[in-house]
Design a protein around this motif. Structure first.
Motif, PDB file in Angstrom:
ATOM      1  N   ARG A  63       0.803  -1.216   0.000  1.00  0.00           N
ATOM      2  CA  ARG A  63       0.000   0.000   0.000  1.00  0.00           C
ATOM      3  C   ARG A  63       0.839   1.270   0.000  1.00  0.00           C
ATOM      4  O   ARG A  63       0.311   2.361   0.167  1.00  0.00           O
ATOM      5  CB  ARG A  63      -0.966  -0.010   1.188  1.00  0.00           C
ATOM      6  N   TRP A  76      10.472  -1.807   6.565  1.00  0.00           N
ATOM      7  CA  TRP A  76       9.534  -2.141   7.644  1.00  0.00           C
ATOM      8  C   TRP A  76      10.278  -2.759   8.826  1.00  0.00           C
ATOM      9  O   TRP A  76      10.062  -2.377   9.976  1.00  0.00           O
ATOM     10  CB  TRP A  76       8.442  -3.101   7.146  1.00  0.00           C
ATOM     11  N   ARG A  93      10.264  -1.400  12.599  1.00  0.00           N
ATOM     12  CA  ARG A  93       9.737  -2.195  13.720  1.00  0.00           C
ATOM     13  C   ARG A  93      10.803  -2.302  14.825  1.00  0.00           C
ATOM     14  O   ARG A  93      10.497  -2.209  16.003  1.00  0.00           O
ATOM     15  CB  ARG A  93       9.331  -3.575  13.181  1.00  0.00           C
ATOM     16  N   ASN A  96      -8.861  -5.821   5.118  1.00  0.00           N
ATOM     17  CA  ASN A  96      -7.457  -5.520   4.866  1.00  0.00           C
ATOM     18  C   ASN A  96      -7.045  -6.298   3.624  1.00  0.00           C
ATOM     19  O   ASN A  96      -7.836  -7.071   3.083  1.00  0.00           O
ATOM     20  CB  ASN A  96      -6.635  -5.975   6.082  1.00  0.00           C
ATOM     21  N   ARG A 155      -3.466  -8.172   1.321  1.00  0.00           N
ATOM     22  CA  ARG A 155      -2.042  -8.479   1.161  1.00  0.00           C
ATOM     23  C   ARG A 155      -1.796  -8.827  -0.299  1.00  0.00           C
ATOM     24  O   ARG A 155      -2.716  -9.256  -1.012  1.00  0.00           O
ATOM     25  CB  ARG A 155      -1.634  -9.673   2.027  1.00  0.00           C
ATOM     26  N   ASN A 162      -4.590  -8.172  14.369  1.00  0.00           N
ATOM     27  CA  ASN A 162      -3.774  -8.911  13.424  1.00  0.00           C
ATOM     28  C   ASN A 162      -2.940  -9.964  14.162  1.00  0.00           C
ATOM     29  O   ASN A 162      -3.013 -10.067  15.372  1.00  0.00           O
ATOM     30  CB  ASN A 162      -2.839  -7.985  12.654  1.00  0.00           C
ATOM     31  N   ARG A 221       3.657  -8.791  11.949  1.00  0.00           N
ATOM     32  CA  ARG A 221       3.150  -7.409  11.887  1.00  0.00           C
ATOM     33  C   ARG A 221       1.979  -7.193  12.828  1.00  0.00           C
ATOM     34  O   ARG A 221       1.150  -6.303  12.602  1.00  0.00           O
ATOM     35  CB  ARG A 221       2.756  -7.041  10.444  1.00  0.00           C
ATOM     36  N   CYS A 272      -0.218  -5.783  15.749  1.00  0.00           N
ATOM     37  CA  CYS A 272      -0.292  -4.397  16.223  1.00  0.00           C
ATOM     38  C   CYS A 272       0.718  -4.148  17.350  1.00  0.00           C
ATOM     39  O   CYS A 272       0.753  -4.875  18.336  1.00  0.00           O
ATOM     40  CB  CYS A 272      -1.704  -4.131  16.741  1.00  0.00           C
TER      41      CYS A 272
HETATM   42  C1  HEM Z   1      -8.387  -0.603  19.412  1.00  0.00           C
HETATM   43  C2  HEM Z   1      -7.272  -0.126  18.972  1.00  0.00           C
HETATM   44  C3  HEM Z   1      -6.405  -0.753  17.902  1.00  0.00           C
HETATM   45  C4  HEM Z   1      -6.676  -1.749  17.023  1.00  0.00           C
HETATM   46  C5  HEM Z   1      -7.972  -2.564  16.904  1.00  0.00           C
HETATM   47  C6  HEM Z   1      -5.501  -1.943  16.201  1.00  0.00           C
HETATM   48  C7  HEM Z   1      -5.385  -2.869  15.183  1.00  0.00           C
HETATM   49  C8  HEM Z   1      -4.280  -3.001  14.358  1.00  0.00           C
HETATM   50  C9  HEM Z   1      -4.204  -3.862  13.209  1.00  0.00           C
HETATM   51  C10 HEM Z   1      -5.337  -4.774  12.716  1.00  0.00           C
HETATM   52  C11 HEM Z   1      -2.986  -3.699  12.657  1.00  0.00           C
HETATM   53  C12 HEM Z   1      -2.443  -4.387  11.401  1.00  0.00           C
HETATM   54  C13 HEM Z   1      -2.630  -3.516  10.183  1.00  0.00           C
HETATM   55  C14 HEM Z   1      -1.996  -4.106   8.954  1.00  0.00           C
HETATM   56  O1  HEM Z   1      -1.040  -4.870   9.043  1.00  0.00           O
HETATM   57  O2  HEM Z   1      -2.457  -3.794   7.870  1.00  0.00           O
HETATM   58  C15 HEM Z   1      -2.266  -2.742  13.468  1.00  0.00           C
HETATM   59  C16 HEM Z   1      -0.977  -2.342  13.230  1.00  0.00           C
HETATM   60  C17 HEM Z   1      -0.312  -1.413  13.987  1.00  0.00           C
HETATM   61  N1  HEM Z   1      -0.794  -0.758  15.096  1.00  0.00           N
HETATM   62 FE1  HEM Z   1      -2.606  -0.996  15.937  1.00  0.00          FE
HETATM   63  N2  HEM Z   1      -4.547  -1.061  16.598  1.00  0.00           N
HETATM   64  C18 HEM Z   1      -5.045  -0.311  17.629  1.00  0.00           C
HETATM   65  C19 HEM Z   1      -4.406   0.708  18.323  1.00  0.00           C
HETATM   66  C20 HEM Z   1      -3.093   1.058  18.145  1.00  0.00           C
HETATM   67  C21 HEM Z   1      -2.407   2.059  18.925  1.00  0.00           C
HETATM   68  C22 HEM Z   1      -3.022   2.875  20.054  1.00  0.00           C
HETATM   69  C23 HEM Z   1      -1.151   2.155  18.426  1.00  0.00           C
HETATM   70  C24 HEM Z   1      -0.027   3.044  18.838  1.00  0.00           C
HETATM   71  C25 HEM Z   1      -0.044   3.946  19.757  1.00  0.00           C
HETATM   72  C26 HEM Z   1      -1.038   1.181  17.350  1.00  0.00           C
HETATM   73  C27 HEM Z   1       0.103   0.953  16.605  1.00  0.00           C
HETATM   74  C28 HEM Z   1       0.181   0.089  15.548  1.00  0.00           C
HETATM   75  C29 HEM Z   1       1.351  -0.014  14.695  1.00  0.00           C
HETATM   76  C30 HEM Z   1       2.648   0.758  14.833  1.00  0.00           C
HETATM   77  C31 HEM Z   1       1.046  -0.962  13.714  1.00  0.00           C
HETATM   78  C32 HEM Z   1       1.925  -1.439  12.572  1.00  0.00           C
HETATM   79  C33 HEM Z   1       2.675  -2.685  12.967  1.00  0.00           C
HETATM   80  C34 HEM Z   1       3.536  -3.222  11.849  1.00  0.00           C
HETATM   81  O3  HEM Z   1       3.170  -3.116  10.674  1.00  0.00           O
HETATM   82  O4  HEM Z   1       4.578  -3.783  12.174  1.00  0.00           O
HETATM   83  N3  HEM Z   1      -2.235   0.535  17.213  1.00  0.00           N
HETATM   84  N4  HEM Z   1      -3.078  -2.336  14.502  1.00  0.00           N
END
Ligand code: HEM
Length: 394
Positions: free
Chosen positions: A23, A43, A47, A294, A296, A366, A370, A372
């Motif tokens: 993306r 990435w 990370r 989502n 891939r 997820n 990767r 979250c």
């Molecule tokens: C209810 C709250 C949250 C949900 C349901 C959620 C859900 C997710 C999901 C499904 C992904 C995967 C997206 C993908 O790979 O396309 C993701 C990735 C990520 N989330 Fe969350 N998230 C939440 C809150 C947060 C918060 C509060 C933060 C940071 C302060 C955060 C930081 C990240 C980061 C940095 C990634 C990327 C990880 C990577 O690609 O290595 N998320 N999240």
């Protein structure tokens, strides 16, 4: 398209190296090169440098939320006569105010307005409003993702202007941190946790600092605000669940009208012990996952375990470059896994050991490499706000 947990597990975990997010082109104008937009080595590097920022000490800092909660409470109390208001709007403002403070060390102050006799947030960019532009940029970006390669046609002047405002806001804080000498940086970061200060100890690259902060803002803001909004959407319709949850919170933290009572007892550890609160959150993320769909993209010819053959239970071929959309929203409503009441909001199901151990059938954050990064951070923030509303405003 798939909603089969075996296929999703393959893409996210067991065959992780066969797939990318794909993306970058769609999100680059807003997100640049950060953890949420990059694939491959970029990435991995992101990370590695960001993971330490999500250690328990940081996510446990709930005190930082309190001043923003107070602002939100003042908006709610304007309606103590029983007049209706949109709590979702307040949650979106609350999460952007607290997230900008956590990330940049300065809030954009979207909850401050004349109606509560407060002047607006930090006006870094003349006459423009960061929070509004960030919302608009996200909407454009979302459409660009839906348009896939045709995103090049969704690049209006307004989109560019909004991205500029967002970048300028972040750059203001990046410049500020880069001007600090190492002693000053140490002094500032020991008095208050700020994501940008900690990241600046690892890299002095201004673009990297800006892009990663905006990536975290995008990942963490709407997701948490959406969760909070859906919790109250369900609670408003289900008084018995409201009462049960309120009882747990009041039993643990008390509920008096004196503003200084038990709020300090709300912590990462104490909130984690509230089992019914956890069940309410789990159930909300099941029915309303913040990232409901989502996709891939395979980077080589490969297969997924299910979908092929006459009965669709054999592996299926995927040519390099094809796109696989996966739908967590649908998967979370599977009657074979959750039973006949799969469409109903029933937090109690999370005390059933069969549902507790459903592995890849439940995926709000997820899975795999990767997964979250902010899961604990989000759960702590959401739990704090929910409990806080019961302890004080209820
Ligand atoms: C209810 C709250 C949250 C949900 C349901 C959620 C859900 C997710 C999901 C499904 C992904 C995967 C997206 C993908 O790979 O396309 C993701 C990735 C990520 N989330 Fe969350 N998230 C939440 C809150 C947060 C918060 C509060 C933060 C940071 C302060 C955060 C930081 C990240 C980061 C940095 C990634 C990327 C990880 C990577 O690609 O290595 N998320 N999240």
């Amino acid at each position: 398209m798939t909603k089969d947990p075996e296929n999703i597990k393959a893409m996210l975990s067991t065959q992780f190296n066969d797939f990318i997010l794909g993306r970058h082109e769609m999100v680059e104008p807003l997100l640049g090169d950060g953890i949420f937009s990059l694939d491959g080595e970029g990435w991995k590097h992101s990370r590695t440098i960001l993971r330490p920022q999500f250690a328990r000490e940081q996510v446990g800092h709930v005190e930082m939320l309190e001043p923003h909660f107070q602002m939100m409470k003042r908006h709610i109390l304007k309606h103590s006569d029983g007049s209706p208001f949109d709590i979702q709007d307040l949650f979106f403002k609350f999460t952007i105010d607290s997230a900008t403070e956590f990330l940049f060390g300065g809030t954009c102050g979207s909850l401050r307005d004349e109606s509560i006799a407060e002047s607006g947030g930090e006006q870094i960019v003349n006459g423009t409003d960061f929070a509004k532009c960030f919302n608009a940029s996200q909407l454009y970006t979302n459409t660009r993702i839906l348009m896939q390669w045709m995103c090049i046609f969704w690049n209006s002047k307004e989109y560019k202007r909004c991205n500029e405002v967002v970048h300028k806001f972040a750059d203001h804080y990046v410049d500020k941190v880069l001007k600090m000498d190492p002693d000053e940086l140490d002094k500032n970061s020991s008095s208050k946790y700020v994501f940008l200060y900690e990241l600046a100890k690892q890299t002095r690259d201004p673009k990297m600092l800006r892009d990663q902060s905006i990536n975290i803002l995008l990942a963490g803001r709407d997701t948490t605000a959406g969760l909070l909004s859906f919790v109250f959407y369900e609670l408003a319709k289900k008084p018995h669940i409201w009462s049960k949850l309120r009882k747990e919170i009041v039993d643990n933290f008390g509920c008096d009208t004196n503003d200084t009572s038990n709020v300090s007892a709300l912590s990462f550890e104490s909130l984690k012990k509230c089992e019914y609160l956890k069940a309410v959150i789990n159930e909300t993320l099941r029915l309303y996952p913040s990232v409901p769909k989502n996709f891939r993209v395979p980077i080589r010819d490969t297969t997924l375990p299910r979908g092929g053959g006459e009965d669709e239970s054999s592996p299926i071929f995927l040519p390099k470059g094809s796109m696989v959309a996966y739908n967590v929203y649908s998967m979370h409503r599977n009657k074979d896994v959750y039973g006949e009441n799969a469409e109903d909001f029933v937090p109690e199901r999370w005390f059933d050991s069969n549902v507790k151990n459903i592995g890849w059938n439940y995926l709000p954050f997820n899975g795999g490499p990767r997964i979250c990064l902010g899961q604990q951070f989000a759960l702590t923030e959401a739990s704090y706000v929910i409990a806080r509303l019961f302890v004080k405003v209820a």
